[in-house]
Design an enzyme around this catalytic site. Structure first.
Site, mmCIF file in Angstrom:
data_model
loop_
_atom_site.group_PDB
_atom_site.id
_atom_site.type_symbol
_atom_site.label_atom_id
_atom_site.label_comp_id
_atom_site.label_asym_id
_atom_site.label_seq_id
_atom_site.Cartn_x
_atom_site.Cartn_y
_atom_site.Cartn_z
ATOM 1 N N CYS A 1 0.788 -1.084 0.091
ATOM 2 C CA CYS A 1 -0.317 -0.049 0.054
ATOM 3 C C CYS A 1 0.867 1.249 -0.135
ATOM 4 O O CYS A 1 0.827 1.996 -1.097
ATOM 5 C CB CYS A 1 -0.898 -0.052 1.317
ATOM 6 S SG CYS A 1 -2.109 -1.338 1.161
HETATM 7 N N1 LIG Z 1 -2.723 -6.016 1.918
HETATM 8 C C1 LIG Z 1 -3.378 -4.955 2.717
HETATM 9 O O1 LIG Z 1 -2.923 -4.928 3.676
HETATM 10 C C2 LIG Z 1 -4.239 -4.055 1.820
HETATM 11 C C3 LIG Z 1 -4.745 -2.991 2.718
HETATM 12 C C4 LIG Z 1 -5.757 -2.120 1.973
HETATM 13 C C5 LIG Z 1 -5.862 -2.296 0.597
HETATM 14 N N2 LIG Z 1 -5.316 -3.025 -0.314
HETATM 15 C C6 LIG Z 1 -5.503 -3.311 -1.550
HETATM 16 O O2 LIG Z 1 -6.422 -4.375 -1.908
HETATM 17 C C7 LIG Z 1 -6.122 -4.920 -3.153
HETATM 18 C C8 LIG Z 1 -5.502 -6.361 -3.057
HETATM 19 O O3 LIG Z 1 -4.389 -6.304 -2.203
HETATM 20 P P1 LIG Z 1 -3.962 -7.807 -1.609
HETATM 21 O O4 LIG Z 1 -2.979 -7.246 -0.546
HETATM 22 O O5 LIG Z 1 -5.140 -8.681 -1.192
HETATM 23 O O6 LIG Z 1 -3.354 -8.505 -2.897
HETATM 24 P P2 LIG Z 1 -2.972 -10.010 -2.979
HETATM 25 O O7 LIG Z 1 -1.879 -10.025 -3.881
HETATM 26 O O8 LIG Z 1 -2.701 -10.588 -1.522
HETATM 27 O O9 LIG Z 1 -4.290 -10.668 -3.325
HETATM 28 C C9 LIG Z 1 -4.642 -10.449 -4.833
HETATM 29 C C10 LIG Z 1 -5.381 -11.756 -5.359
HETATM 30 O O10 LIG Z 1 -5.934 -11.593 -6.499
HETATM 31 C C11 LIG Z 1 -5.703 -12.720 -7.267
HETATM 32 N N3 LIG Z 1 -5.929 -12.206 -8.749
HETATM 33 C C12 LIG Z 1 -4.828 -11.588 -9.431
HETATM 34 N N4 LIG Z 1 -5.515 -11.363 -10.672
HETATM 35 C C13 LIG Z 1 -6.698 -11.966 -10.749
HETATM 36 C C14 LIG Z 1 -7.843 -11.901 -11.542
HETATM 37 N N5 LIG Z 1 -7.728 -11.195 -12.675
HETATM 38 N N6 LIG Z 1 -8.859 -12.541 -11.309
HETATM 39 C C15 LIG Z 1 -9.100 -12.989 -10.138
HETATM 40 N N7 LIG Z 1 -8.047 -12.846 -9.190
HETATM 41 C C16 LIG Z 1 -7.037 -12.575 -9.340
HETATM 42 C C17 LIG Z 1 -4.424 -13.253 -6.893
HETATM 43 O O11 LIG Z 1 -4.009 -14.387 -7.172
HETATM 44 C C18 LIG Z 1 -4.373 -13.120 -5.381
HETATM 45 O O12 LIG Z 1 -4.824 -14.260 -4.640
HETATM 46 C C19 LIG Z 1 -4.962 -3.921 -3.714
HETATM 47 O O13 LIG Z 1 -5.547 -2.924 -4.383
HETATM 48 C C20 LIG Z 1 -4.262 -3.204 -2.400
HETATM 49 O O14 LIG Z 1 -3.569 -2.118 -2.662
HETATM 50 C C21 LIG Z 1 -4.364 -4.230 0.505
#
Ligand SMILES: NC(=O)c1ccc[n+]([C@@H]2O[C@H](COP(=O)([O-])OP(=O)(O)OC[C@H]3O[C@@H](n4cnc5c(N)ncnc54)[C@H](O)[C@@H]3O)[C@@H](O)[C@H]2O)c1
Length: 394
Positions: free
Chosen positions: A265
């Site tokens: 993030c």
């Molecule tokens: N990790 C955090 O603490 C956090 C906090 C707030 C916001 N975010 C935001 O949330 C979003 C996701 O982050 P995250 O940390 O969960 O990421 P992550 O990489 O842990 O998870 C993303 C998931 O999406 C899947 N994926 C990728 N492309 C895909 C597609 N086309 N169709 C279906 N699935 C698909 C991946 O295999 C993975 O399992 C990002 O925008 C991030 O900025 C993350």
């Protein structure tokens, strides 16, 4: 239970999507978890976890109760009253927003939307993504009109991985809708699983709110990093100063210095706004400066390390250096954007003998940017690798 949301899909079962899916499943909704990664889908259906701070029991219970299942089949969103998208939003190599995951998902679901379904984006992104980028794809792919035939909203995740007591249901949830009816639908959806839902006037306002939260942190961390370097030169301990300032009961919030920003993030999201602002002829000076200062901390750490070794008559070359912590923050197994990788690179270039210790990451798995470190193992926390004298003085 609200009848209009009996079946929902959560797309992207990572750090954000998996806990969210479990929260809805525990709140009486039947959740279809969709991911392109078959290993994750298989793990879910077998009741296994792949994120350290999420218990396997939470998954197996939801699977056993029939309230959660995994799938890689996007066509199955046709069974769902709502679709929540939690896929990655990284930067490209040239540090521009990479919306490919969001847009691929949008294209994959468009043709399968149930009439009246609600689509919500949770991924962090710049203002305008939901309405300007996703809406046309959804409308073209479904032949339906947003706000009439299906609904569209944005609701940013406020996940705080690794922090004890952080519970999705207790953290207020921001929601913005494309139309007032879209907003009402999104508020109704999240009210099933979250105690406090905070409606905003638009998707853009909700997208901008998430960016404010993350830019606020990036800028304040940069401020304290700059003060760390200045106070250090003056022989003042920044940690003592922060503890002192923290006793002020109003108008101050502590931030702490470190070798740089990490995680998915804070190092990334501010640049989504910086990119979009250029379209409006605006410069994001605070964001750029904070990025510069936070990135420069890596060189500062190496410089301080060199000085300390030099004082003992040792060069960096050939010195045994142990890095404590590989994850980007305490108590998580998430090493994305961790500054430890950059420190490993910088110190390797100076021919140090390197090791790391992190009980949450016993071995470095595959990463897109740091493949040269794949397979490296954490040392054990014992007398042989970390003598007691080092432990007590650390
Ligand atoms: N990790 C955090 O603490 C956090 C906090 C707030 C916001 N975010 C935001 O949330 C979003 C996701 O982050 P995250 O940390 O969960 O990421 P992550 O990489 O842990 O998870 C993303 C998931 O999406 C899947 N994926 C990728 N492309 C895909 C597609 N086309 N169709 C279906 N699935 C698909 C991946 O295999 C993975 O399992 C990002 O925008 C991030 O900025 C993350």
């Amino acid at each position: 239970m609200t009848q209009e949301f009996q079946n929902i899909a959560v797309i992207g079962l990572g750090y954000v999507g998996l806990p969210l899916a479990l929260q809805f499943a525990a709140s009486g909704v039947k959740v279809l978890g969709v991911d392109i990664d078959p290993a994750k889908v298989d793990a879910i259906n077998a009741g296994r976890t792949y994120i350290k701070h999420i218990a396997a029991e939470a998954i197996s219970q939801a699977i056993g109760a029939g309230s959660f299942s995994g799938s890689a089949d996007f066509a199955r969103v046709s069974e769902c009253d709502a679709v929540i998208i939690c896929v990655p939003t990284p930067l490209t190599k040239t540090r521009e927003p990479d919306l490919s995951y969001v847009l691929d998902t949008t294209r994959a679901i468009a043709a399968h939307l149930k009439p009246g379904a609600l689509v919500v984006l949770e991924s962090t992104t710049y203002p305008g993504t939901t309405e300007e980028e996703m809406r046309p794809i959804l409308e073209a792919g479904s032949g339906k009109i947003a706000g009439a035939d299906f609904h569209l909203a944005y609701s940013p995740e406020r996940e705080d991985p690794g922090t004890a007591g952080s519970k999705i249901g207790k953290v207020p949830k921001i929601v913005g809708g494309y139309t007032p009816q879209c907003l009402a639908k999104a508020v109704a959806l999240y009210s099933i699983a979250v105690e406090t839902v905070v409606p905003l006037s638009s998707c853009r306002a909700a997208e901008a709110t998430k960016l404010l939260e993350n830019i606020f942190r990036s800028v304040n961390i940069a401020l304290v990093n700059e003060l760390k370097v200045i106070y250090s030169a003056m022989g003042i301990d920044i940690w003592e100063v922060i503890e002192g300032a923290k006793t002020k009961p109003f108008g101050f919030m502590p931030f702490y210095p470190g070798p740089g920003l990490g995680g998915h993030c804070i190092p990334i999201d501010p640049f989504y706004l910086a990119w979009k602002a250029r379209e409006f002829g605006k410069h994001t000076r605070f964001i750029e400066l904070a990025g510069e200062i936070n990135t420069a901390m890596l060189e500062y750490v190496v410089q301080r390390l060199t000085e300390v070794l030099n004082a003992q008559g040792k060069p960096v070359k050939g010195s045994k250096i142990l890095l404590l912590g590989l994850a980007y923050k305490p108590n998580v197994d998430d090493m994305r954007e961790s500054p430890t990788f950059a420190l490993l690179d910088l110190l390797k270039a100076r021919q140090a003998e390197l090791a790391y210790y992190d009980p949450h990451i016993p071995v470095i798995g595959s990463t897109r940017e740091h493949s040269q470190w794949q397979g490296m193992r954490s040392v054990e926390w014992n007398e042989a690798t970390i003598p007691a004298s080092m432990r007590s003085s650390s």
